[in-house]
Each structure stands twice: as C-alpha cells, then as structure tokens.
Design a protein around this motif. Structure first.
Motif, PDB file in Angstrom:
ATOM      1  N   ILE A   1      35.509 -52.583 -44.337  1.00  0.00           N
ATOM      2  CA  ILE A   1      35.123 -53.646 -43.411  1.00  0.00           C
ATOM      3  C   ILE A   1      36.360 -54.095 -42.656  1.00  0.00           C
ATOM      4  O   ILE A   1      37.470 -54.114 -43.206  1.00  0.00           O
ATOM      5  CB  ILE A   1      34.465 -54.828 -44.158  1.00  0.00           C
ATOM      6  CG1 ILE A   1      33.948 -55.879 -43.160  1.00  0.00           C
ATOM      7  CG2 ILE A   1      35.434 -55.457 -45.164  1.00  0.00           C
ATOM      8  CD1 ILE A   1      33.059 -56.937 -43.810  1.00  0.00           C
TER       9      ILE A   1
ATOM     10  N   GLU B   1      34.296 -60.808 -46.004  1.00  0.00           N
ATOM     11  CA  GLU B   1      34.831 -59.588 -46.599  1.00  0.00           C
ATOM     12  C   GLU B   1      34.539 -59.536 -48.099  1.00  0.00           C
ATOM     13  O   GLU B   1      34.313 -58.467 -48.667  1.00  0.00           O
ATOM     14  CB  GLU B   1      36.328 -59.484 -46.316  1.00  0.00           C
ATOM     15  CG  GLU B   1      36.612 -59.269 -44.837  1.00  0.00           C
ATOM     16  CD  GLU B   1      38.084 -59.057 -44.530  1.00  0.00           C
ATOM     17  OE1 GLU B   1      38.869 -58.857 -45.481  1.00  0.00           O
ATOM     18  OE2 GLU B   1      38.445 -59.081 -43.330  1.00  0.00           O
TER      19      GLU B   1
ATOM     20  N   ASN C   1      36.511 -65.558 -42.865  1.00  0.00           N
ATOM     21  CA  ASN C   1      36.791 -64.115 -42.896  1.00  0.00           C
ATOM     22  C   ASN C   1      36.863 -63.603 -44.331  1.00  0.00           C
ATOM     23  O   ASN C   1      36.305 -62.550 -44.664  1.00  0.00           O
ATOM     24  CB  ASN C   1      38.109 -63.819 -42.174  1.00  0.00           C
ATOM     25  CG  ASN C   1      38.059 -64.170 -40.704  1.00  0.00           C
ATOM     26  OD1 ASN C   1      36.996 -64.326 -40.112  1.00  0.00           O
ATOM     27  ND2 ASN C   1      39.220 -64.303 -40.102  1.00  0.00           N
TER      28      ASN C   1
END
Length: 288
Positions: free
Chosen positions: A215, A179, A175
């Motif tokens: 995001i 990002e 993750n």
C-alpha cells in the motif's frame, strides 16, 4: 477464479486507487448538502499497471482543452463552482455544458473499473453499529476499506494478478490507520463474522498474503488520484440516484467493476452498497 500459485515476481499487477467521500465517524454530523443524502464511501477504480500511462495521458489531454484548470481536479469543488473551480460558474451556458459533457466522456473512456463500498450513514446507525461494545474498532472507514480491498483482491485473483493499493494521504495519524487496515488484512485476513460473511466466499489469510502486494499513499496532485476522486463521488451519489449524470455515463459505458466481472462473480467483486435498508424503505414511502 484463477490459481494463486503464480510466482510473485512473475504475476502482473492490478492497482487499486482509493479516495473517500463523506464523514468516516458514525456519530459525526454530516455536512448539509443540497442533495440531502448522507453517506460514507471509500473507492475509486482498479486499473492494470500497464494501462496507467494511457489513463494519465487521457487526463492530460482533457486538461489541455481547458487551460483554466490550475488545480488538481476535485469533483465537489467543480460541481459547486467554488474555490479554484469558480471559473466554471463564469462560463456561458453552452460552454459549461460542453465542459461537463467532455468531462463525462473523459471519465467514461478510461481503461479502468470503478469500485467502491458505499455506506448509508443513517442506516448504519439504525442497525446499532458503532454503539455496541467492541464496535469502536469498526469505524465506517475500516468497514469500507476491508470490503473494497477484499473485493478488489478477488477481482485481481480472477485475472491472475496481484494487487497494490494506493490511497489519498491525509494527516499522519489517518495515514497510519489506513495502512494498518491493509497490513492487518494482509497478515490476518478479514475480521468479519464468519457465519454472516460466508455467503460472500471470503478469501483466506493465505490468499491475502499472496494477493496483497503493498500500500502506498499519494497526494491530491497525483493524476490517478484525481480520477479516483471523481469515481468515488459518482459511485456514492449514483448508489442513491441512478440518473446522476456522471454515474449514469460511467455505468452505461461499462466502467464499473460490477459489469466487467463475469455474472457469477459480480455479486462478490462488484460495487457494494451497505446499510441501505432505511433509505429504500423511506424511498418507497415517498408519494409518486
């Protein structure tokens, strides 16, 4: 394309929902599949923020017709008739046909624009990518992420909108990596070689700073992320097999961003296939 001077607070939003299919590491062995293809793809669909509720309602209506569905939709398991979709394999032939027909209809009537970057992994390795000094920063997922987000940003600019990206969450490290890709583009623009990417009219860092809003990660239970799962797989498979039934249906229904963009813009914002030279050469050598 539209001007980017619209005040940020007033600009309407375009949302990009992203999922992935295939191994993201160039040197990772691909899981053997019956279709014999080996890809990594990142994609899903673009949707105007104001159309999201209609898409969610459409998914709810589809599921209401098939009460056997007790898990988030996952096209790989659905097609394999495994795990929590093993019940599909127990349907009578005509009911199974009706299920898949209704699913294709559901996907092809959504207010979305399917998008993806599809990378042929053998072709990627044949080019020598991932093995040269400095290539470690360009895992398949970063190449695909940068390409699909830039194309989505161009499409948003054309519509006078700003872009927010949603992606399917994995482990914390992944993750953070995804990002990080986003914030790097937002702050610095694209990292591709300027001389080789010039023909694609890349956006400037200033463009990205305005166009890219934020995001956000979503889990597999998110209704729109379930749709992204089917779209990215269908587009990846269809990049090799145009007659793959789900791809063919959404393509013929005008649900790909390539067909929704003006002709002069389509090569710059449409579905991107990458490193397919080896596959095309092998296909030409096949008998018949």
């Amino acid at each position: 394309m539209s001007d980017t001077t619209t005040p940020k607070a007033l600009a309407p939003l375009l949302h990009l929902y992203l999922d992935e299919t295939g191994p993201r590491h160039p040197d990772k062995q691909s899981t053997a599949a019956k279709h014999g293809l080996d890809w990594f793809a990142l994609g899903g669909f673009l949707i105007r923020k104001e159309d999201e509720e209609a898409a969610k309602s459409s998914l709810d209506q589809f599921k209401s017709k098939w009460p056997q569905i007790q898990a988030p939709l996952h096209l790989t398991d659905m097609r394999a008739e495994t795990k929590r979709f093993a019940w599909i394999g127990r349907l009578k032939g005509e009911d199974r046909d009706r299920f898949w027909s209704s699913y294709r209809t559901f996907l092809s009537t959504l207010p979305v624009a399917g998008t993806a970057c599809v990378i042929d992994r053998p072709g990627y390795l044949a080019r020598g990518y991932g093995s040269r000094v400095g290539d470690e920063k360009w895992m398949l997922c970063r190449s695909a992420f940068d390409i699909v987000v830039e194309r989505a940003a161009k499409f948003a600019k054309h519509q006078g909108r700003r872009l927010k990206v949603f992606y399917e969450m994995a482990d914390p490290d992944t993750n953070d990596m995804v990002e990080g890709y986003f914030y790097n583009i937002q702050e610095n623009g694209m990292g591709f070689d300027a001389s080789t990417s010039a023909k694609y009219l890349p956006l400037s860092a200033e463009d990205f700073s305005y166009l890219l809003l934020d995001i956000e990660g979503k889990d597999k239970s998110n209704r729109l992320m379930q749709i992204a799962d089917s779209y990215v797989y269908a587009i990846a498979r269809g990049s090799y097999e145009r007659k793959f039934s789900i791809y063919r249906r959404i393509s013929e229904s005008g649900k790909l961003v390539t067909s929704q963009a003006p002709p002069e813009l389509a090569p710059l914002v449409g579905v991107k296939t990458y490193c397919f030279e080896l596959f095309k050469a092998q296909k030409q050598q096949r008998p018949g």
